[in-house]
Enzyme design. Structure first.
Site, PDB file in Angstrom:
ATOM      1  N   ARG A  71       0.834  -1.204   0.000  1.00 33.95           N
ATOM      2  CA  ARG A  71       0.000   0.000   0.000  1.00 33.95           C
ATOM      3  C   ARG A  71       0.868   1.255   0.000  1.00 33.95           C
ATOM      4  NH1 ARG A  71      -5.406  -0.809   2.043  1.00 33.95           N
ATOM      5  NH2 ARG A  71      -5.725  -3.046   2.029  1.00 33.95           N
ATOM      6  N   THR A 118      -0.085  -3.694   7.337  1.00 35.12           N
ATOM      7  CA  THR A 118      -0.903  -4.240   6.260  1.00 35.12           C
ATOM      8  C   THR A 118      -2.366  -3.889   6.454  1.00 35.12           C
ATOM      9  OG1 THR A 118      -1.564  -6.239   5.067  1.00 35.12           O
ATOM     10  CG2 THR A 118      -1.208  -6.474   7.429  1.00 35.12           C
ATOM     11  N   GLY A 119      -3.012  -3.642   5.362  1.00 31.03           N
ATOM     12  CA  GLY A 119      -4.448  -3.421   5.382  1.00 31.03           C
ATOM     13  C   GLY A 119      -5.203  -4.673   4.986  1.00 31.03           C
ATOM     14  N   SER A 120      -4.477  -5.712   4.590  1.00 28.93           N
ATOM     15  CA  SER A 120      -5.095  -6.962   4.132  1.00 28.93           C
ATOM     16  C   SER A 120      -6.140  -6.689   3.070  1.00 28.93           C
ATOM     17  CB  SER A 120      -5.681  -7.746   5.303  1.00 28.93           C
ATOM     18  OG  SER A 120      -4.679  -8.141   6.184  1.00 28.93           O
ATOM     19  N   HIS A 121      -7.393  -6.928   3.406  1.00 30.35           N
ATOM     20  CA  HIS A 121      -8.491  -6.861   2.442  1.00 30.35           C
ATOM     21  C   HIS A 121      -9.274  -5.549   2.493  1.00 30.35           C
ATOM     22  CE1 HIS A 121      -9.958  -8.209   6.287  1.00 30.35           C
ATOM     23  NE2 HIS A 121     -11.112  -7.658   5.968  1.00 30.35           N
TER      24      HIS A 121
END
Length: 169
Positions: A71, A118-121
């Site tokens: 990101r 992390t923002g993952s999904h």
């Protein structure tokens, strides 16, 4: 943000309420615009101090694994996490821009805590910081203990908007 004027300390529970960045899946998540350098620094410092308190880090020294996803906001958040680790005298093992399981594996393999940005999904305008103990992701009891902490912020390090100030000189 409310700091205790004599100590430059901030309570994590107050910071969560003020910033809107709260615990989600194994860490803190929120809108990127609310994940200021100060917020990310304080949450990471609280996690690492808690790890030291529980014996997962030695009383002095030690190391932490840091990694992040792809990101656009991740490098800035990683920089805040790294500064918190350095301010606690920790060595940093950079695992790179990798998926969360790779960070967890690296931390478990070394027997040290890990911090994964992390923002993952979730959408790109949001991000998160996942915290890993040396034996895996933090649990709800760990989140509660981190939320109860207050941390010292280095004097003059952040501006009124919560961004790092440039180093003098």
């Amino acid at each position: 943000m409310d700091l205790h004027p004599e100590t430059d300390r901030v309570a994590i529970s107050d910071l969560m309420a003020q910033s809107g960045v709260r615990f989600g899946t194994s860490g803190a998540r929120g809108p990127v615009r609310r994940m200021t350098d100060l917020v990310c620094y304080a949450y990471t410092r609280a996690f690492l101090e808690y790890q030291r308190e529980t014996g997962a880090l030695p009383p002095a020294g030690g190391a932490v694994v840091l990694a992040g996803d792809l990101r656009p906001s991740t490098p800035r958040i990683l920089a805040a996490a790294a500064q918190a680790a350095r301010d606690l005298g920790l060595d940093i093992v950079h695992a790179g821009r990798v998926p969360s399981p790779a960070l967890a594996w690296a931390a478990i393999r070394r027997g040290i805590p890990g911090v994964m940005v992390t923002g993952s999904h979730i959408p790109e305008d949001r991000n998160g910081i996942k915290f890993n103990r040396p034996d895996g992701e933090i649990l709800k009891a760990d989140e509660a203990a981190i939320r109860r902490r207050s941390v010292r912020l280095p004097a003059g390090r952040f501006d009124a908007a919560g961004a790092f100030r440039p180093p003098p000189g």
